[in-house]
Design an enzyme around this catalytic site. Structure first.
Site, PDB file in Angstrom:
ATOM      1  N   LYS A 148       0.464  10.707   6.534  1.00 16.53           N
ATOM      2  CA  LYS A 148       0.255   9.456   5.800  1.00 16.53           C
ATOM      3  C   LYS A 148       0.046   9.738   4.309  1.00 16.53           C
ATOM      4  O   LYS A 148       0.519   9.005   3.461  1.00 16.53           O
ATOM      5  CB  LYS A 148      -0.942   8.683   6.382  1.00 16.53           C
ATOM      6  N   VAL A 196       4.119   1.098   0.418  1.00 20.85           N
ATOM      7  CA  VAL A 196       3.533   0.564   1.657  1.00 20.85           C
ATOM      8  C   VAL A 196       3.055   1.694   2.561  1.00 20.85           C
ATOM      9  O   VAL A 196       3.574   2.802   2.482  1.00 20.85           O
ATOM     10  CB  VAL A 196       4.587  -0.294   2.405  1.00 20.85           C
ATOM     11  N   THR A 197       2.086   1.367   3.438  1.00 19.18           N
ATOM     12  CA  THR A 197       1.273   0.166   3.426  1.00 19.18           C
ATOM     13  C   THR A 197      -0.028   0.455   2.680  1.00 19.18           C
ATOM     14  O   THR A 197      -0.477   1.595   2.637  1.00 19.18           O
ATOM     15  CB  THR A 197       0.932  -0.340   4.862  1.00 19.18           C
ATOM     16  N   ASP A 212       6.948   5.360   0.424  1.00 17.72           N
ATOM     17  CA  ASP A 212       7.510   4.977   1.730  1.00 17.72           C
ATOM     18  C   ASP A 212       8.204   3.609   1.782  1.00 17.72           C
ATOM     19  O   ASP A 212       8.066   2.883   2.782  1.00 17.72           O
ATOM     20  CB  ASP A 212       6.419   5.036   2.815  1.00 17.72           C
ATOM     21  N   GLN A 228     -17.426   0.439  -6.878  1.00 18.35           N
ATOM     22  CA  GLN A 228     -18.321   1.526  -7.320  1.00 18.35           C
ATOM     23  C   GLN A 228     -17.810   2.201  -8.595  1.00 18.35           C
ATOM     24  O   GLN A 228     -17.772   3.416  -8.694  1.00 18.35           O
ATOM     25  CB  GLN A 228     -18.490   2.558  -6.219  1.00 18.35           C
ATOM     26  N   LYS A 279       7.422  13.504   3.691  1.00 21.64           N
ATOM     27  CA  LYS A 279       6.072  13.828   4.154  1.00 21.64           C
ATOM     28  C   LYS A 279       5.919  13.520   5.644  1.00 21.64           C
ATOM     29  O   LYS A 279       6.337  12.462   6.104  1.00 21.64           O
ATOM     30  CB  LYS A 279       5.039  13.049   3.323  1.00 21.64           C
ATOM     31  N   GLU A 331       8.030   8.798   4.664  1.00 20.12           N
ATOM     32  CA  GLU A 331       7.343   9.355   5.830  1.00 20.12           C
ATOM     33  C   GLU A 331       8.389   9.615   6.904  1.00 20.12           C
ATOM     34  O   GLU A 331       9.223   8.750   7.185  1.00 20.12           O
ATOM     35  CB  GLU A 331       6.288   8.364   6.362  1.00 20.12           C
ATOM     36  N   CYS A 333      -0.640   4.537   4.039  1.00 16.62           N
ATOM     37  CA  CYS A 333      -0.110   5.640   3.215  1.00 16.62           C
ATOM     38  C   CYS A 333      -0.498   5.538   1.744  1.00 16.62           C
ATOM     39  O   CYS A 333      -0.685   6.565   1.085  1.00 16.62           O
ATOM     40  CB  CYS A 333       1.397   5.744   3.405  1.00 16.62           C
TER      41      CYS A 333
HETATM   42  N1  TIU Z   1       3.778   4.460   5.101  1.00 15.39           N
HETATM   43  C1  TIU Z   1       2.808   4.036   5.929  1.00 15.39           C
HETATM   44  O1  TIU Z   1       1.898   3.317   5.527  1.00 15.39           O
HETATM   45  N2  TIU Z   1       2.908   4.391   7.260  1.00 15.39           N
HETATM   46  C2  TIU Z   1       2.395   3.659   8.301  1.00 15.39           C
HETATM   47  O2  TIU Z   1       2.490   4.046   9.465  1.00 15.39           O
HETATM   48  N3  TIU Z   1       1.806   2.471   7.980  1.00 15.39           N
HETATM   49  C3  TIU Z   1       1.318   1.528   8.829  1.00 15.39           C
HETATM   50  O3  TIU Z   1       0.691   0.596   8.339  1.00 15.39           O
HETATM   51  N4  TIU Z   1       1.555   1.611  10.117  1.00 15.39           N
END
Ligand code: TIU
Length: 237
Positions: free
Chosen positions: A132, A157-158, A24, A202, A129, A72, A162
């Site tokens: 997430k 990210v993030t 993303d 872990q 996609k 996304e 995701c």
């Molecule tokens: N790609 C992804 O992480 N989508 C999000 O909406 N991330 C947020 O941190 N909002």
């Protein structure tokens, strides 16, 4: 087999059965005016992952590692957007609404696309996609199985949204995941730290954590070996 220093312990991988997955890295998340900013976030925090991710992408391409990109987003008619996802947060601007870079997180819009620095090359699949996680409602699993991929090197990210969701999905499907801490980013420094800890705790409950500086020399070694193998009259050592 290559080995790099990682936590909780050494990560071993074969470049032929590993994939680099870049999650993303879209304008809607890393540029001003997109979904990330609409949620009230400072996008500058994500941008520091761009240069190391670019270096890893270049090295992976040279090493012949399979590269997959994800985005996304949703169909223009929003038929694949759950009402719950649309309204969550009660924000003024949300998915499907007009933003400065086109309709937010809608496929085909400028803001939905991957940033120029990390533009996919021909032959590198782009997985669209709606969720997430990159496995949910996509053909990512089929793309990986058909190439015999067993290990995923993860950037994007993030980190806690995701990236973490995808790593958990991959873990339940039997993949080894290596997350590069300088190539993933969060709008929240405390979540960045916690999300990475969760992966490697872990005994590596979801996978391994390392960084671009440790991975790139291994990829360069693989690229050199590949070059020797391709040279006329020469065989790989
Ligand atoms: N790609 C992804 O992480 N989508 C999000 O909406 N991330 C947020 O941190 N909002």
């Amino acid at each position: 087999m290559l080995a790099i220093r990682a936590e909780p312990y050494e990560f071993k991988f074969d470049p032929a059965t590993a994939a680099l997955i870049i999650i993303d890295m879209q304008r809607d998340f890393v540029d001003p005016g997109g979904f990330g900013e609409a949620l009230g976030n400072d996008v500058a925090l994500l941008r520091k992952a761009i240069p190391p991710t670019k270096r890893v992408l270049d090295a992976a391409r040279k090493a012949g590692v399979f590269v997959v990109h994800t985005r996304e987003g949703h169909r223009p008619d929003l038929a694949d957007l759950w009402p719950a996802k649309k309204v969550r947060g009660k924000f003024k601007t949300t998915i499907g609404d007009k933003g400065p870079m086109g309709r937010i997180l809608v496929r085909g819009e400028y803001g939905h696309d991957i940033i120029d620095d990390l533009k996919p090359k021909a032959g590198e699949p782009v997985v669209d996609k709606p969720g997430k996680g990159a496995f949910y409602a996509t053909d990512l699993g089929e793309l990986l199985v058909s190439r015999g991929i067993r290990q995923l090197i993860v950037c994007g990210v993030t980190t806690e949204v995701c990236v973490n969701t995808t790593v958990r999905e991959a873990n339940d499907r039997g993949y080894d995941c290596l997350v590069l801490e300088d190539c993933v980013a969060s709008y929240f420094p405390e979540f960045q730290e916690a999300a990475l800890k969760m992966i490697k705790a872990q005994g590596g409950i979801f996978g391994w954590v390392s960084d671009s500086k440790k991975l790139i020399p291994a990829l360069e070694k693989a690229a050199a070996k590949r070059k020797r193998a391709k040279a006329p009259g020469k065989r790989a050592a």
